[in-house]
Write a protein that holds these residues in place. Structure first.
Motif, PDB file in Angstrom:
ATOM      1  N   VAL A   1      -3.913  -0.633   6.425  1.00  0.00           N
ATOM      2  CA  VAL A   1      -3.481  -0.656   5.140  1.00  0.00           C
ATOM      3  C   VAL A   1      -3.573   0.749   4.399  1.00  0.00           C
ATOM      4  O   VAL A   1      -2.656   1.180   3.983  1.00  0.00           O
ATOM      5  CB  VAL A   1      -4.135  -1.938   4.466  1.00  0.00           C
ATOM      6  CG1 VAL A   1      -4.059  -1.694   2.828  1.00  0.00           C
ATOM      7  CG2 VAL A   1      -3.814  -3.206   4.993  1.00  0.00           C
ATOM      8  N   PHE A   2      -4.699   1.264   4.755  1.00  0.00           N
ATOM      9  CA  PHE A   2      -5.264   2.680   4.367  1.00  0.00           C
ATOM     10  C   PHE A   2      -4.084   3.685   4.685  1.00  0.00           C
ATOM     11  O   PHE A   2      -3.942   4.516   3.945  1.00  0.00           O
ATOM     12  CB  PHE A   2      -6.651   2.844   4.623  1.00  0.00           C
ATOM     13  CG  PHE A   2      -7.439   2.537   3.367  1.00  0.00           C
ATOM     14  CD1 PHE A   2      -7.929   3.502   2.334  1.00  0.00           C
ATOM     15  CD2 PHE A   2      -8.150   1.262   3.507  1.00  0.00           C
ATOM     16  CE1 PHE A   2      -8.664   3.155   1.600  1.00  0.00           C
ATOM     17  CE2 PHE A   2      -9.055   0.818   2.390  1.00  0.00           C
ATOM     18  CZ  PHE A   2      -9.290   1.934   1.600  1.00  0.00           C
TER      19      PHE A   2
ATOM     20  N   ALA B   1      -4.026  -3.732  -2.936  1.00  0.00           N
ATOM     21  CA  ALA B   1      -3.826  -3.583  -1.496  1.00  0.00           C
ATOM     22  C   ALA B   1      -5.329  -3.237  -0.959  1.00  0.00           C
ATOM     23  O   ALA B   1      -5.729  -3.525   0.065  1.00  0.00           O
ATOM     24  CB  ALA B   1      -2.905  -2.211  -1.405  1.00  0.00           C
ATOM     25  N   ILE B   2      -5.920  -2.469  -1.981  1.00  0.00           N
ATOM     26  CA  ILE B   2      -7.399  -2.203  -1.387  1.00  0.00           C
ATOM     27  C   ILE B   2      -8.316  -3.390  -1.169  1.00  0.00           C
ATOM     28  O   ILE B   2      -9.167  -3.529  -0.705  1.00  0.00           O
ATOM     29  CB  ILE B   2      -8.016  -1.034  -2.044  1.00  0.00           C
ATOM     30  CG1 ILE B   2      -7.198   0.173  -1.766  1.00  0.00           C
ATOM     31  CG2 ILE B   2      -9.482  -0.617  -2.120  1.00  0.00           C
ATOM     32  CD1 ILE B   2      -7.285   1.473  -2.657  1.00  0.00           C
TER      33      ILE B   2
ATOM     34  N   MET C   1      -2.421  -0.269  -6.024  1.00  0.00           N
ATOM     35  CA  MET C   1      -3.474   0.177  -4.912  1.00  0.00           C
ATOM     36  C   MET C   1      -4.634  -0.748  -5.035  1.00  0.00           C
ATOM     37  O   MET C   1      -5.060  -0.880  -4.043  1.00  0.00           O
ATOM     38  CB  MET C   1      -3.890   1.524  -5.124  1.00  0.00           C
ATOM     39  CG  MET C   1      -3.830   2.197  -3.879  1.00  0.00           C
ATOM     40  SD  MET C   1      -3.915   4.011  -4.397  1.00  0.00           S
ATOM     41  CE  MET C   1      -5.214   4.240  -5.648  1.00  0.00           C
TER      42      MET C   1
ATOM     43  N   TRP D   1     -12.396   0.836  -5.612  1.00  0.00           N
ATOM     44  CA  TRP D   1     -11.490   2.075  -5.392  1.00  0.00           C
ATOM     45  C   TRP D   1     -12.100   3.077  -6.233  1.00  0.00           C
ATOM     46  O   TRP D   1     -12.207   4.258  -5.757  1.00  0.00           O
ATOM     47  CB  TRP D   1     -10.168   1.757  -5.850  1.00  0.00           C
ATOM     48  CG  TRP D   1      -9.370   3.025  -5.599  1.00  0.00           C
ATOM     49  CD1 TRP D   1      -8.456   3.706  -6.558  1.00  0.00           C
ATOM     50  CD2 TRP D   1      -9.318   3.849  -4.436  1.00  0.00           C
ATOM     51  NE1 TRP D   1      -7.921   4.633  -5.991  1.00  0.00           N
ATOM     52  CE2 TRP D   1      -8.095   4.797  -4.568  1.00  0.00           C
ATOM     53  CE3 TRP D   1      -9.795   3.619  -3.125  1.00  0.00           C
ATOM     54  CZ2 TRP D   1      -7.618   5.632  -3.871  1.00  0.00           C
ATOM     55  CZ3 TRP D   1      -9.459   4.561  -2.227  1.00  0.00           C
ATOM     56  CH2 TRP D   1      -8.524   5.533  -2.512  1.00  0.00           C
TER      57      TRP D   1
ATOM     58  N   LEU E   1      -1.333   3.329   2.748  1.00  0.00           N
ATOM     59  CA  LEU E   1      -1.425   4.017   1.634  1.00  0.00           C
ATOM     60  C   LEU E   1      -1.174   5.598   1.391  1.00  0.00           C
ATOM     61  O   LEU E   1      -0.777   6.253   0.909  1.00  0.00           O
ATOM     62  CB  LEU E   1      -2.760   3.665   0.970  1.00  0.00           C
ATOM     63  CG  LEU E   1      -3.236   3.876  -0.424  1.00  0.00           C
ATOM     64  CD1 LEU E   1      -2.285   2.980  -1.097  1.00  0.00           C
ATOM     65  CD2 LEU E   1      -4.634   3.368  -0.452  1.00  0.00           C
TER      66      LEU E   1
ATOM     67  N   ALA F   1       0.915  -1.198   0.035  1.00  0.00           N
ATOM     68  CA  ALA F   1      -0.096  -0.047   0.133  1.00  0.00           C
ATOM     69  C   ALA F   1       0.947   1.407   0.071  1.00  0.00           C
ATOM     70  O   ALA F   1       0.706   2.102  -0.696  1.00  0.00           O
ATOM     71  CB  ALA F   1      -1.052   0.024   1.322  1.00  0.00           C
TER      72      ALA F   1
END
Lengths: 209, 685
Positions: free
Chosen positions: B445-446, B430-431, B427, B358, B449, B289
């Motif tokens: 995780v965010f 990860a998202i 991304m 996303w 990022l 991320a």
């Protein structure tokens, strides 16, 4: 700065919201082995008030009982429960028999009845606790009679579950593998309890409906 | 019937009754509350040929007997076979139980009637003319509130013949019973833990009711309610955990009973722990991320804003390095908070079962419209129509007197909002993983990022040495600033195109009206800044116009169902899960292109790769069917497939090589040469 509160406030709202969604179902936690045994205060059949934390420094055994339940009868008629109580006493442990049957339900007893039953059965608990509204039973999640709990000297719950591995009514409890005895011995020897949880068997605790 | 006869029968009954009464003490084992019997689906059995035997328990109304795991108390039905030598009995098959509350406890069991089934194989040596004698010792605990243990011996004698003769009535009854047997679950079930709860997740969404019966004790608190929730990925059932602690890394086995529009079906499940799909530990995800966040800095929709900010840095760093550091941190905080806000929003939306990804904001026309206005407004600001500058995107002059931390904070927020359309491949993964993680892990995780995204600018603020490399301030800055407005106009125009795809020309009309009004508001506001007598009225009317613009999203027409122009191309068939399944059943190779009009890299691949004749030719030669999954608008079916691949955004390219071989995920950035290589390595030829 007039606006500086925005940052902490937004962060707080977001984090709180996320955490709240995580724990939407946080009802009362289940009692767990390895955690402190929840404290309680109860009336004993002898009229005393018993507080669990007063026994810190001693091993405590909790036994949920109902003298009319066939599974409990099996252990008292064979002398199995009495023998275990004496062994516990000899080790300096405290034995609390708890009756969570509600008035009008199977196994409910008054203080006098409880004392008479102890005498008749030649039982030797430290005390019989009367829990007619089921507070202690629910606190510990007691489900059956018998349902056994062993608490160590530091007040940590070390065993919960069945009394032994012979759930059948026609099985001889004196020949069974008694989990409570094993737990007491292991704790006395300073060992970890080998079987810390088992599924309790017996009659359901006759709680207030 | 005559009167005399009636009296005669009465005497017989009396006699029988007294005889029974005498006989009773000798038969104390006769169960009172449950009638047990053995049934067979074969009238005549054959040597070595298995047949089914049922143990039928008829239970007094109001009483119950217990399932394999009795729940809070009780004991399962137990049966011991006494079979002739050479005969074998299979495992008992248990119908799914029901939850039976007893006071504050809950048991798992059966009421009224239950039939347990077992397959019996007669000895191979048995010959026609003999009989097969089955005996079983059955015992059970039957309870209302109080419990009575009962037991009985049952027997069944069946003639042996040259062939099996089926008893159609019993066979039909057994078939009914089998419909209540748990089937192996057709999909994987996962479980997630919190300190207090256990949540089972499965991809079947059409569920109105769900109950879980664990095989082991202490997995859940039996009496606690079980909460069903539909999610984007399917459905989940949350229960309170029991006393068993070391659950992690073990399976949770039991029976999951689901009620859907097709009826009630029980499934045998062995749920495995939720893992970050195809990634591993959270640490790895956070690293990924973070990298994705770094990459976002050079994305075309972020770079204009960032380069603008570094321009001001040149001015500011000379004034006071301390202040620059603080404002760098505030900018970072703005980025982080908006990433948390996005995460919180995602989580809340997920909780409400929204279809998301996303780019999810871009699937809602209302959101697109608001984004158009914001981008257009910022562009007008850059063009110099008005200046909120100091506080907003930081047009710089007042920064010497006023630190403008609020401005820094919100430029962090703005940078994040602007970054959303650029679904960098990093991304997406990860998202996608974060969406499947527990909320707190998703937040982490965010955070990764956001940290990656904010780091370069914050670093510049902290290491003034690197600032020396920055271009010197000058008049060119204003030129650049005005120039930088055009990418933003471009982004707004592109979003307007997306809006048109989503809502048609009526939506376009609404969007354009809004643009004109935003322009007017900006101009009024700008006048108010420069001319004192305009001030009050200018600001007031600007506010009124903007407020009116905010109501415009509700004017948008309902999303069209007609296919978008891109879908109408002949080579691509529109994607449906059913079509994909059908093609795969036929053993055909299938290529699925998950795309959306608002996804830039998808469009690039489409124009430069997929529409090239040589690529089309390569697909055709290998007989590969092409499906296009257009995600421009919400489509739960497509969302679900994306989730299965651990993605929450497009592009995603998947080749199903045919003959039911496992699907292969292609890279997100493609070239024609690469496609040809991939095709020949994965399909041969």
């Amino acid at each position: 700065m007039r606006w500086t509160w925005i940052f902490p406030a937004t962060a707080a709202v977001v984090v709180t919201g996320a955490v709240a969604t995580t724990f939407t179902m946080s009802t009362q936690a289940a009692v767990r082995v390895g955690q402190p045994a929840p404290d309680f205060t109860a009336k004993a059949s002898t009229g005393q008030t018993i507080r669990l934390r007063d026994y810190k420094g001693k091993m405590v055994i909790l036994e949920w009982t109902n003298h009319e339940c066939p599974f409990v009868k099996k252990h008292y008629q064979s002398g199995n429960m009495q023998k275990l109580q004496q062994e516990a006493k000899a080790k300096g442990a405290v034995w609390l028999s708890i009756v969570s049957s509600a008035p009008g339900q199977q196994g409910f007893v008054t203080a006098e009845q409880a004392n008479a039953i102890v005498k008749e059965q030649k039982a030797s608990p430290t005390a019989v606790l009367l829990d007619p509204d089921g507070t202690i039973g629910r606190l510990y999640g007691a489900r059956t009679t018998p349902h056994m709990f062993v608490i160590d000297k530091a007040g940590i719950l070390q065993y919960m579950g069945a009394i032994d591995d012979a759930p059948g009514l026609n099985q001889d409890p004196t020949k069974a593998n008694n989990y409570v005895r094993a737990a007491m011995q292991q704790l006395m020897a300073g060992q970890k309890v080998a079987t810390p949880t088992t599924q309790p068997y017996g009659c359901s605790v006759k709680y207030k409906p | 019937m005559g009167r005399r006869q009636c009296c005669w029968w009465g005497w017989v009954a009396l006699l029988l009754w007294s005889w029974l009464a005498l006989a009773l003490p000798a038969r104390a084992e006769v169960p009172r509350y449950v009638q047990a019997s053995l049934l067979s689906d074969a009238q005549v059995v054959q040597a070595g040929q298995p047949f089914w035997v049922g143990l039928r328990l008829r239970i007094t109304p109001g009483w119950h007997v217990y399932w394999q795991n009795p729940g809070d108390s009780g004991d399962r039905v137990r049966v011991d076979w006494q079979l002739p030598a050479g005969a074998t009995a299979g495992e008992w098959q248990w119908p799914y139980p029901q939850r039976i509350p007893v006071g504050p406890l809950v048991n798992f069991g059966y009421k009224d009637e239950v039939i347990l089934l077992a397959a019996i194989t007669p000895p191979a040596t048995i010959t026609p003319g003999q009989t097969l004698d089955l005996r079983a010792q059955a015992s059970w605990l039957v309870c209302q509130t109080d419990c009575i243990p009962e037991a009985t011996t049952l027997s069944l004698s069946l003639p042996v013949g040259a062939q099996v003769v089926v008893n159609p009535e019993t066979a039909a009854r057994f078939d009914q019973v089998r419909s209540t047997h748990p089937q192996p679950a057709p999909w994987p079930v996962r479980y997630a833990l919190t300190p207090e709860t256990l949540t089972l997740r499965w991809p079947e969404r059409d569920v109105t009711q769900a109950v879980f019966f664990p095989l082991a004790d202490g997995i859940i608190t039996n009496a606690a309610p079980q909460t069903l929730r539909r999610t984007a990925q399917g459905a989940e059932l949350t229960m309170q955990r029991g006393y068993q602690d070391p659950l992690a890394a073990t399976t949770v086995a039991g029976v999951l009973v689901l009620t859907t529009s097709r009826g009630t079906q029980a499934y045998q499940i062995a749920a495995t722990p939720v893992e970050a799909p195809r990634t591993g530990p959270v640490v790895q995800l956070v690293a990924l991320a973070f990298l994705g966040g770094l990459l976002l800095n050079v994305m075309p929709c972020v770079l204009p804003i960032l380069s603008l900010k570094t321009l001001h840095l040149v001015e500011k760093v000379r004034q006071s390095p301390g202040q620059v550091r603080t404002s760098g941190l505030v900018y970072g905080a703005g980025v982080l908070v908006s990433f948390w806000g996005l995460a919180g929003g995602l989580l809340i939306l997920r909780a409400f079962g929204e279809q998301l990804g996303w780019g999810f904001q871009l699937q809602s026309p209302g959101m697109v419209l608001v984004l158009i206005y914001v981008l257009f407004g910022v562009a007008l600001n850059l063009s110099g129509v008005f200046t909120i500058g100091a506080q907003w995107v930081g047009a710089g002059q007042h920064l010497t007197e006023k630190p403008g931390y609020v401005g820094e904070f919100f430029s962090g927020v703005l940078a994040t909002v602007a970054a959303t359309p650029c679904t960098a491949p990093f991304m997406a993964t990860a998202i996608g993983a974060a969406l499947l993680l527990p909320p707190l892990a998703a937040l982490v995780v965010f955070t990764g990022l956001g940290a990656g995204f904010a780091l370069p600018y914050v670093l510049l603020c902290f290491v003034p040495a690197w600032c020396r490399w920055l271009p010197r301030p000058g008049n060119w800055m204003h030129t650049l600033q005005q120039l930088l407005a055009f990418p933003l106009y471009g982004a707004a125009a592109w979003l307007l195109w997306v809006l048109t795809l989503q809502t048609g020309t009526d939506g376009l009309a609404v969007g354009l009206t809004g643009l004109v009004l935003v322009g007017l508001a900006a101009w009024l506001y700008g006048r108010a800044q420069h001319q004192t007598h305009w001030r009050r009225w200018g600001r007031f009317s600007a506010l009124v116009l903007l407020a009116f613009c905010l109501t415009l999203p509700s004017w948008l027409p309902v999303a069209q169902q007609a296919p978008t122009p891109a879908m109408a191309e002949t080579t691509w068939e529109p994607f449906t899960a059913a079509r994909l399944a059908e093609l795969r059943r036929q053993g055909q190779p299938v290529f699925v292109n998950f795309t959306a009009a608002w996804c830039v890299s998808c469009q690039v691949n489409e124009r430069l790769v997929f529409s090239q004749p040589e690529v089309q030719q390569a697909f055709r030669q290998r007989g590969i069917r092409l499906l296009k999954a257009d995600w421009t608008r919400r489509n739960p079916e497509i969302t679900r497939v994306l989730q299965e691949f651990g993605r929450s955004g497009v592009p995603l390219y998947v080749l199903y090589p045919g003959n039911n071989r496992a699907p292969v995920v292609w890279p997100s950035r493609l070239s024609t040469a690469q496609v040809k290589v991939l095709l020949s390595s994965q399909t041969g030829g």
